[in-house]
Design a protein around this motif. Structure first.
Motif, short mmCIF file in Angstrom:
data_model
loop_
_atom_site.label_atom_id
_atom_site.label_comp_id
_atom_site.label_asym_id
_atom_site.label_seq_id
_atom_site.Cartn_x
_atom_site.Cartn_y
_atom_site.Cartn_z
N ARG A 33 -13.52 22.05 11.06
CA ARG A 33 -14.20 20.90 11.67
C ARG A 33 -15.13 21.35 12.80
N GLU A 34 -14.61 22.17 13.72
CA GLU A 34 -15.43 22.64 14.83
C GLU A 34 -16.56 23.55 14.34
N ARG A 86 -23.05 23.50 13.73
CA ARG A 86 -24.33 23.70 13.06
C ARG A 86 -25.47 22.98 13.77
N TRP A 87 -25.16 22.18 14.78
CA TRP A 87 -26.23 21.56 15.57
C TRP A 87 -27.17 22.61 16.17
N ILE A 88 -26.66 23.85 16.32
CA ILE A 88 -27.46 24.90 16.94
C ILE A 88 -28.67 25.27 16.08
N THR A 89 -28.61 25.04 14.78
CA THR A 89 -29.72 25.42 13.89
C THR A 89 -31.00 24.66 14.20
N SER A 90 -30.88 23.44 14.73
CA SER A 90 -32.08 22.67 15.09
C SER A 90 -32.41 22.75 16.57
N HIS A 112 -22.90 31.49 18.38
CA HIS A 112 -23.35 30.38 17.53
C HIS A 112 -24.49 30.83 16.62
N LEU A 113 -25.43 31.59 17.16
CA LEU A 113 -26.52 32.09 16.33
C LEU A 113 -26.00 32.98 15.21
N TYR A 114 -25.06 33.86 15.54
CA TYR A 114 -24.54 34.79 14.53
C TYR A 114 -23.98 34.04 13.33
N ASP A 116 -31.26 29.77 6.84
CA ASP A 116 -31.50 30.04 8.26
C ASP A 116 -31.34 31.51 8.62
N ALA A 117 -31.21 32.37 7.63
CA ALA A 117 -31.03 33.80 7.89
C ALA A 117 -32.20 34.56 7.27
#
Length: 919
Positions: free
Chosen positions: A574-575, A580-584, A616-618, A834-835
């Protein structure tokens, strides 16, 4: 009397008529102008003619016409130009290489010859101006360059032309720019000729008027023009041709129009260009008016009085439109209400009253009303047009029209991009640079140091004044203090603010959504996908100078840090998915950390957030980060240095740069050993072993993995033992120790519980699948790959799904089952969104599949796409693999790519056609 006047003028008019030797090459306006005969690509969505039907006929007509023009001309340079263009068209007709761009380019040249012929009408060589002679010679040289390229293209096969397509587009764009410049010279010469002839006509007409003057005087004719003529048109209105033509079309239909956009975007210039457009003059004659709405008090009485005077009704102090109605209805009128936001603001004292009058004006069937405004409060019947910023080409033209101190420069292009091609900002920048006689280096230096502060001319025409005018509007003031604070936050973040996240970003501003609606209506902000953002010049002006003193920005920073604080591991489904909010929002968070690590460098909170951001990016968007110099610059005794270095190394490795990853991890290992935290030493050794495996240093990596495993065995940490064994299994597999690798992977599964460690189990299945694939045990390999897919799909782990599908594609490619290989390649690509490194790997794999299938024309572009990615990421091993595949493609092709060039040779030059857009 009038008949006599017409009869006297007829011979004079016939005297300026040019013999028509130009049949319908294409419809060309009688008066040639850059706006109407612009050399440009066809509009998106328009249908190109087929090369073998109408285009062939057009080329035949053009060639015959050029031959005739050459024979009739008495000027040698012009004969050479006509002949050169005729040869070019003949070459294009014979080869039809276009590719439609070359056909269009050839016809463009023929059109320019038409303008040249008109400009030389009645002249000999000695009569030509120096600028016209230079333009004729330049036309001949440019056409010769095009001829050379057409000849080269004709000799190349279809595959090579496909690879060189982008380079050809760039060449064609350059030729079009040069031809546009030449066309302007010819058009100017034509205008001068026409002016001389018309001057002669005026002299004769003046004599005629003298002869009949007494009769006209007896009529006591009053020649005074009623009303006020509009201001002069702008000297240049670059990049607005299509928009102006659209507005003219609406005006001819008497459709009310509203031009809406931010301050300084060019609304007034566009309106003036429309007012002075030939078709508007022809339609409305002298009945074209402009009212500057910011030059009188915003009241209904003042507006009606100003309207009466400008249109020429001369009715004193009308209370409403009734006294003006008969005058306004008597003829067709074009009225521009410029800067109408100053009178139409719904929160202004008289806003509603003025709005009602303007709405009534828009209902007149004989009036075309054009409104320019920063706000969207306009009558509903108006055709609303959002005025955009300029294109790069138009911004360049606008800048260099004013700035006269050097050739065009990439450094100027960079500044224009940072200005978002905002017209007023471009003009101010050019004016300041020109007035101060700055060269390109000085201009770049001033811009870097002062940004928007540079945009201040000697006469106080600053961007700041334009922006503050919007902030002084009644609607903005009605929003309260939160509006200015929200603008500062939007200005601070490079992406603006995500509207979906307003509830957690601004919990203390409950009506934030409504405020942003108003800010967009005021053209202070605009929406871009999910974000509310603003033009760069506004951002530079409104960005807080001291972020720490901006309460709302600091509160927003705390919200972001809270979102980063979650413990991120794939096992917590869940967490993990919520993160995935970090992708935007990654660009916003990165900028926030970049600023606060500079102004608050001793804050442990900021550096902890930096660590979590890289984590988070990783997991969700692996890429390089601008925070790297800040991390490496930390002193070695800084408490956060080892952890920051470790996460930076892991992130760098995920982007494919394993050499740099090893360097960062080696430094981290030194710092961890100094601190004596064995668990962190073991973790660093484990990751370092993985970097060495990627670099082909298997023995060194095996030793490091074993050292880490020994530490974990002593501590009794079974989960970390399993993770370390997984790395060891991959190393042994790469070192061809397949049985030892299989034992290590099986031991990994034995150490892991059945639940709670699904991610490590998934990775172990993937490792076993690759081991069995190397051992030639196909069924076991597929079984373990499918087991990995089942777990990864359940948790939606894109990283694991990518590598498992990638491994399956390689398995089926090795067995020449191309359909299955392509299917898994496509699925791998869908999980690499995203990679960037993953996109490079899957593009290279796709190229290998096409190559083995013998589809060379598909393989080469895909390999070049991968090559570009790996170059940007500086991944040497994958770069070499790409080059090796391209050399194989070149050697295998049945027809060489050209007589003198091959892919292998091109890879050694700067002209390698590999600049493809990443998808």
């Amino acid at each position: 009397m009038y008949r006599a006047l017409v009869i006297r003028m007829a011979p004079i008019a016939r005297g300026i008529h040019t013999t028509a030797i130009w049949p319908a090459i294409r419809p060309v306006p009688r008066i040639v102008s850059p706006q109407r005969l612009r050399l440009s690509s066809m509009a998106p969505g328009s249908q190109r003619p087929k090369a073998r039907d109408g285009t062939l006929l057009t080329l035949n007509v053009a060639i015959d016409t050029l031959d005739l023009a050459k024979n009739l001309s008495v000027i040698a340079p012009a004969q050479a130009a006509f002949g050169s263009v005729g040869v070019l068209l003949t070459m294009i007709r014979g080869s039809m290489v276009n590719e439609q761009d070359y056909v269009e380019l050839g016809i463009n040249c023929a059109d320019i010859c038409k303008a040249l012929d008109r400009g030389m009408s009645g002249k000999r060589l000695g009569d030509l101006s120096q600028s016209l002679c230079e333009a004729i010679n330049q036309l001949t040289m440019t056409v010769a360059e095009i001829q050379k390229t057409v000849a080269l293209q004709s000799g190349r096969n279809r595959i090579f032309r496909l690879i060189r397509a982008r380079n050809d587009k760039d060449k064609i764009a350059g030729w079009r720019s040069e031809l546009n410049r030449i066309l302007n010279v010819f058009n100017t010469e034509l205008a001068i000729n026409t002016h001389v002839a018309v001057s002669s006509i005026r002299d004769d007409v003046s004599r005629i008027w003298e002869e009949v003057g007494s009769q006209f005087r007896s009529l006591k004719f009053n020649s005074r023009t009623l009303g006020e003529s509009p201001p002069s048109p702008p000297r240049a209105c670059f990049g607005r041709g299509d928009l102006i033509e659209k507005i003219v079309g609406f005006a001819e239909d008497l459709t009310p129009i509203a031009l809406v956009g931010a301050g300084g975007v060019g609304k007034t210039s566009i309106a003036l260009a429309v007012l002075h457009h030939d078709r508007i003059k022809e339609r409305f004659g002298e009945n074209r008016r402009l009212i500057r709405c910011d030059q009188f008090p915003a009241s209904r009485a003042h507006f009606l009085d100003r309207l009466s005077k400008v249109v020429g009704a001369d009715i004193e102090n009308p209370e409403d439109l009734a006294p003006l109605r008969s005058f306004l209805s008597s003829k067709e009128i074009f009225i521009v209400l410029d800067n109408a936001e100053s009178i139409l603001d719904p929160h202004g004292t008289h806003g509603q009253g003025i709005y009602d009058v303007v709405e009534q004006l828009s209902q007149f069937s004989n009036i075309c009303l054009c409104i320019t405004s920063r706000i969207t409060a306009i009558p509903p019947d108006c055709e609303a047009l959002e005025v955009p910023t300029l294109s790069m080409e138009a911004a360049r033209d606008s800048f260099y029209r004013i700035y006269k101190h050097g050739e065009r420069s990439d450094s100027v292009d960079k500044i224009l991009r940072q200005l978002d091609f905002h017209p007023l900002s471009v003009t101010l920048l050019a004016t300041v640079a020109h007035q101060n006689r700055w060269n390109h280096n000085r201009l770049s230096k001033e811009w870097q140091q002062r940004r928007a502060g540079v945009l201040q001319t000697e006469h106080n025409k600053s961007l700041a004044a334009t922006i503050e005018l919007s902030l002084a509007s009644p609607t903005f003031r009605e929003l309260g203090p939160d509006a200015r604070a929200l603008l500062e936050v939007v200005a601070f973040f490079p992406q603006g603010v995500n509207e979906k996240n307003l509830h957690w970003l601004f919990p203390t501003v409950p009506d934030a959504s409504k405020i942003f609606d108003k800010l967009c209506a005021l053209s202070l902000t605009h929406r871009n996908n999910e974000f509310v953002t603003m033009l760069a010049p506004l951002r530079d002006h409104l960005r807080p100078t001291d972020p720490k003193s901006c309460p709302l920005l600091c509160a927003t920073k705390d919200r972001y840090f809270d979102r980063l604080s979650v413990y991120l591991t794939p096992g917590r489904k869940r967490e993990f998915q919520k993160a995935r909010w970090i992708t935007s929002e990654d660009a916003n968070v990165e900028h926030l950390l970049d600023v606060f690590t500079s102004i608050d460098a001793n804050s442990m909170e900021v550096w902890s957030a930096c660590v979590r951001f890289m984590t988070h990016l990783y997991w969700h968007k692996p890429r390089y980060t601008v925070l790297r110099p800040k991390v490496e610059a930390l002193p070695d005794d800084h408490p956060s240095k080892p952890e920051c270095l470790f996460e930076l190394a892991v992130l760098t490795g995920s982007a494919g740069n394993h050499a740099e990853q090893k360097r960062l991890l080696s430094h981290t290992l030194e710092l961890q050993k100094e601190r004596g935290v064995l668990s962190r030493v073991a973790l660093t050794l484990t990751m370092l072993s993985g970097a060495n495996r990627a670099l082909g240093l298997y023995k060194e990596g095996i030793d490091q993995a074993k050292e880490a495993l020994e530490i974990y065995e002593k501590s009794g940490n079974r989960q970390r033992q399993a993770r370390c064994l997984n790395h060891l299994a991959r190393l042994l597999h790469s070192d061809k120790q397949l049985d030892a690798a299989e034992n290590a992977a099986v031991c990994t599964l034995a150490l892991l519980p059945s639940e709670g460690q699904e991610f490590q189990v998934c990775r172990s299945y993937l490792v076993l699948g690759n081991i069995y694939c190397s051992k030639g045990e196909r069924e076991k390999a597929i079984y373990h790959f499918k087991a990995a897919l089942e777990i990864a799909s359940r948790f939606n782990w894109h990283h694991s799904l990518f590598w498992t599908h990638f491994s399956l594609a390689e398995l089926f490619l090795g067995e020449e089952e191309f359909g299955e290989a392509r299917s898994h390649t496509e699925q791998a690509k869908s999980h690499a969104a995203d990679a960037v490194y993953h996109l490079g790997r899957v593009s290279l794999l796709q190229a290998r599949i096409w190559f083995q299938e013998g589809r060379i024309e598909n393989a080469a572009p895909e390999a070049l796409r991968a090559l570009e990615i790996f170059e940007k990421l500086r991944v040497s091993s994958d770069l070499e693999n790409c080059r090796a595949l391209l050399r194989d493609i070149d050697q295998t092709a049945k027809v060489p790519f050209s007589e003198s060039e091959s892919v292998g040779e091109l890879l050694q030059t700067e002209s390698c056609p590999r600049r493809l857009t990443l998808s």
